[in-house]
Scaffold this active site. Structure first.
Site, mmCIF file in Angstrom:
data_model
loop_
_atom_site.group_PDB
_atom_site.id
_atom_site.type_symbol
_atom_site.label_atom_id
_atom_site.label_comp_id
_atom_site.label_asym_id
_atom_site.label_seq_id
_atom_site.Cartn_x
_atom_site.Cartn_y
_atom_site.Cartn_z
ATOM 1 N N LYS A 151 58.603 32.076 13.380
ATOM 2 C CA LYS A 151 58.530 33.171 14.345
ATOM 3 C C LYS A 151 59.703 34.123 14.160
ATOM 4 O O LYS A 151 60.734 33.748 13.597
ATOM 5 C CB LYS A 151 58.513 32.611 15.763
ATOM 6 C CG LYS A 151 59.752 31.837 16.126
ATOM 7 C CD LYS A 151 59.827 31.544 17.614
ATOM 8 C CE LYS A 151 61.136 30.857 17.911
ATOM 9 N NZ LYS A 151 61.834 31.210 19.071
ATOM 10 N N LYS A 158 66.199 36.064 16.653
ATOM 11 C CA LYS A 158 67.351 36.971 16.673
ATOM 12 C C LYS A 158 68.269 36.732 15.485
ATOM 13 O O LYS A 158 68.896 37.643 14.971
ATOM 14 C CB LYS A 158 68.139 36.781 17.969
ATOM 15 C CG LYS A 158 67.430 37.364 19.179
ATOM 16 C CD LYS A 158 68.319 37.277 20.418
ATOM 17 C CE LYS A 158 67.460 37.387 21.671
ATOM 18 N NZ LYS A 158 67.774 36.392 22.680
ATOM 19 N N LYS A 187 67.432 22.089 17.457
ATOM 20 C CA LYS A 187 68.839 22.495 17.491
ATOM 21 C C LYS A 187 69.730 21.445 16.839
ATOM 22 O O LYS A 187 70.666 21.784 16.115
ATOM 23 C CB LYS A 187 69.289 22.738 18.945
ATOM 24 C CG LYS A 187 68.771 24.055 19.521
ATOM 25 C CD LYS A 187 69.694 25.207 19.169
ATOM 26 C CE LYS A 187 69.094 26.589 19.220
ATOM 27 N NZ LYS A 187 68.310 26.962 20.369
HETATM 28 P P1 TYM Z 1 65.098 33.600 24.272
HETATM 29 O O1 TYM Z 1 66.225 34.535 24.384
HETATM 30 O O2 TYM Z 1 65.077 32.669 23.123
HETATM 31 O O3 TYM Z 1 63.716 34.359 24.256
HETATM 32 C C1 TYM Z 1 63.412 35.240 25.282
HETATM 33 C C2 TYM Z 1 61.914 35.430 25.429
HETATM 34 O O4 TYM Z 1 61.357 35.963 24.231
HETATM 35 C C3 TYM Z 1 60.283 35.136 23.793
HETATM 36 N N1 TYM Z 1 60.261 35.136 22.321
HETATM 37 C C4 TYM Z 1 59.140 35.293 21.605
HETATM 38 N N2 TYM Z 1 57.861 35.510 21.970
HETATM 39 C C5 TYM Z 1 56.950 35.670 20.990
HETATM 40 N N3 TYM Z 1 57.259 35.651 19.678
HETATM 41 C C6 TYM Z 1 58.529 35.435 19.260
HETATM 42 N N4 TYM Z 1 58.825 35.446 17.966
HETATM 43 C C7 TYM Z 1 59.548 35.254 20.241
HETATM 44 N N5 TYM Z 1 60.877 35.036 20.188
HETATM 45 C C8 TYM Z 1 61.296 34.946 21.471
HETATM 46 C C9 TYM Z 1 60.608 33.758 24.339
HETATM 47 O O5 TYM Z 1 59.433 32.965 24.428
HETATM 48 C C10 TYM Z 1 61.172 34.119 25.697
HETATM 49 O O6 TYM Z 1 60.148 34.356 26.628
HETATM 50 N N6 TYM Z 1 64.939 29.719 27.334
HETATM 51 C C11 TYM Z 1 64.645 31.140 27.331
HETATM 52 C C12 TYM Z 1 65.547 31.928 28.278
HETATM 53 C C13 TYM Z 1 65.458 31.456 29.693
HETATM 54 C C14 TYM Z 1 64.315 31.560 30.543
HETATM 55 C C15 TYM Z 1 64.721 30.966 31.784
HETATM 56 C C16 TYM Z 1 63.037 32.084 30.383
HETATM 57 C C17 TYM Z 1 66.452 30.848 30.388
HETATM 58 N N7 TYM Z 1 66.015 30.554 31.654
HETATM 59 C C18 TYM Z 1 63.832 30.909 32.869
HETATM 60 C C19 TYM Z 1 62.155 32.002 31.472
HETATM 61 C C20 TYM Z 1 62.563 31.425 32.695
HETATM 62 C C21 TYM Z 1 64.820 31.597 25.888
HETATM 63 O O7 TYM Z 1 64.851 30.793 25.017
HETATM 64 O O8 TYM Z 1 65.037 32.860 25.680
#
Ligand code: TYM
Length: 329
Positions: free
Chosen positions: A194, A197, A111
Site C-alpha cells: 500500500k 508515508k 512493526k
Molecule cells: P495512519 O497515519 O497510518 O493513517 C491514517 C489514515 O489513512 C489511512 N491510510 C490508507 N488508506 C488507504 N490506502 C492507503 N494506502 C492508506 N494509508 C493510510 C489509514 O487507514 C488511516 O485511516 N492508527 C491510525 C491513526 C489513529 C486513529 C485513531 C484512526 C489513531 N487513533 C482513532 C481512527 C481512530 C493510523 O494508523 O493512522
C-alpha cells in the site's frame, strides 16, 4: 446523527492513501454527523521522531486537513496530546486488554519485524490508545482505510468487554466507515503493497505537478499483455486501482478496453493517471500553501477544537471512573 471519530498520525505529509482512505470521508461526513478529527501525535511517538520535527509534522497535517476542506466550525479538529483525558482512559482500558491479543495484532507483528531494535510498550499498546481515542467520544462510526480494520475490531472487543464486565451499556460498538461500502487500500507506485508515508512510493498532497508526473512515469509496469483478455498482474491492477480513485468512469473503461484488446500503451495510461492525480492534488496543495503560514489561525483552530474535545472526553472519563469504582471523597 452518528458520532464520528478518526485521526491521522503526524509522521509526515499526507499522501493519496490517507486522502482516499480517510480524509476525503472526513470532509464528506462533517456536515451531517457529530465529528471529531484529530492529529495522532501520541501515536507517532512509537517510532521516536526527532522532537524538532514532531511539531512541524503536526502543523503539516493540520494544514492538510484544512486545505482538503475540513471546516473547524462543522467538525471538532484537535491535536491528540491537547486532550490528556485520552491518556487516562487508555490506562484504564489497558487493565482489560490482554498482552496475548495485542501481540497477535498484524500491525504489531509487522512493526517488530521492521524495527526489531525498538519494540516498545507504546507499540504493543497502540490499539488500546486508539480505542481510547474512539471510545472517549463514544463514537459509532470511524472512517479509516482497510489497514485499520483489525484495530477497530479490537476497539469493539474492548468496548464489549467493558460493558459485560461492569454490566453497563456504556460504550457503543463502532463500525469502520467509508463512502461506497468497501474500505479502501490505495496501492503504492512501486508495484507492491500500500501507499505509505515512508515507503517512497507515494503521491503527496503537497507534491508539485512536475513531481507527480515524474513519480507516475517511473511507476513499475511489466512488458504488457500477451493475449486479449489476459488477467492483470498485480502491478498493473494497482495502476488501475489508482486510476479508479482519481479518474472518471469513462477513462477507466477506456483503458480497461485497451488492456482487454491488448492495445494498451503504459505511457499513455501513466500520462492520464498523472494528470488526473494533479486535478485532485493541485487545488489542495495551493490551499496548504495559503494556510500553513497562518500560525494565528492554526492555533485558534486547535485551541477551539481541544476545548470541545475535552468537554466530550472528560464527560466519558468521569463516567468510566465512576463505573470502575474510582470515587472522589
Ligand atoms: P495512519 O497515519 O497510518 O493513517 C491514517 C489514515 O489513512 C489511512 N491510510 C490508507 N488508506 C488507504 N490506502 C492507503 N494506502 C492508506 N494509508 C493510510 C489509514 O487507514 C488511516 O485511516 N492508527 C491510525 C491513526 C489513529 C486513529 C485513531 C484512526 C489513531 N487513533 C482513532 C481512527 C481512530 C493510523 O494508523 O493512522
Amino acid at each position: 446523527m452518528e458520532t464520528v471519530v478518526s485521526g491521522i498520525r503526524s509522521t509526515g505529509n499526507l499522501h493519496l492513501g490517507n486522502y482516499f482512505g480517510a480524509l476525503r470521508n472526513f470532509v464528506k461526513m462533517q456536515h451531517t454527523e457529530r465529528c471529531f478529527f484529530f492529529i495522532a501525535d501520541y501515536h507517532s511517538l512509537t517510532t521516536h521522531p526527532d522532537p524538532n520535527m514532531l511539531h512541524v509534522n503536526v502543523k503539516n497535517v493540520l494544514s492538510e486537513y484544512l486545505a482538503a476542506g475540513l471546516d473547524p466550525e462543522a467538525a471538532t479538529i484537535y491535536v491528540q496530546s491537547d486532550v490528556p483525558e485520552v491518556a487516562e482512559l487508555s490506562l484504564l482500558l489497558s487493565m482489560h486488554a490482554y498482552v496475548g491479543e495485542l501481540e497477535r495484532t498484524a500491525s504489531f507483528k509487522d512493526k517488530i519485524r521492521k524495527h526489531a531494535d525498538n519494540v516498545n510498550i507504546g507499540l504493543l499498546s497502540y490499539p488500546v490508545l486508539m480505542a481510547a481515542d474512539i471510545l472517549q467520544h463514544r463514537a459509532t462510526r470511524v472512517p479509516v482505510g482497510k489497514d485499520q480494520e483489525q484495530h477497530l475490531e479490537l476497539t469493539r472487543r474492548f468496548a464489549r468487554r467493558f460493558n459485560q464486565l461492569y454490566q453497563v451499556e456504556f460504550f457503543p460498538e463502532c463500525q469502520p466507515y467509508t463512502f461506497g461500502g468497501n474500505l479502501v487500500k490505495i496501492p503504492g507506485l512501486d508495484g507492491n503493497g500500500k501507499m505509505g508515508k515512508s515507503e517512497g512510493n507515494g503521491i503527496f498532497l503537497s507534491d508539485t505537478d512536475e513531481a507527480i508526473r515524474k513519480k507516475v512515469m517511473k511507476a513499475v509496469t511489466d512488458s504488457g499483455p500477451t493475449a486479449p483478455d489476459s488477467p492483470m498482474p498485480e502491478v498493473i491492477a494497482n495502476l488501475f486501482t489508482l486510476l479508479k480513485a482519481v479518474s472518471t468512469e469513462d477513462t477507466v473503461r477506456h483503458f480497461t478496453n485497451l488492456w482487454n484488446r491488448c492495445e494498451i500503451r503504459y505511457g499513455d495510461l501513466k500520462k492520464q493517471l498523472a494528470e488526473d492525480m494533479i486535478k485532485v492534488v493541485a487545488p489542495i496543495r495551493t490551499r496548504i500553501q495559503d494556510i500553513i503560514g497562518d500560525d494565528a489561525y492554526l492555533s485558534r483552530v486547535v485551541k477551539q477544537g481541544a476545548e470541545k474535545a475535552r468537554e466530550s472526553s472528560s464527560r466519558t472519563l468521569s463516567d468510566v471512573r465512576r463505573i470502575m469504582g474510582i470515587k472522589p471523597f
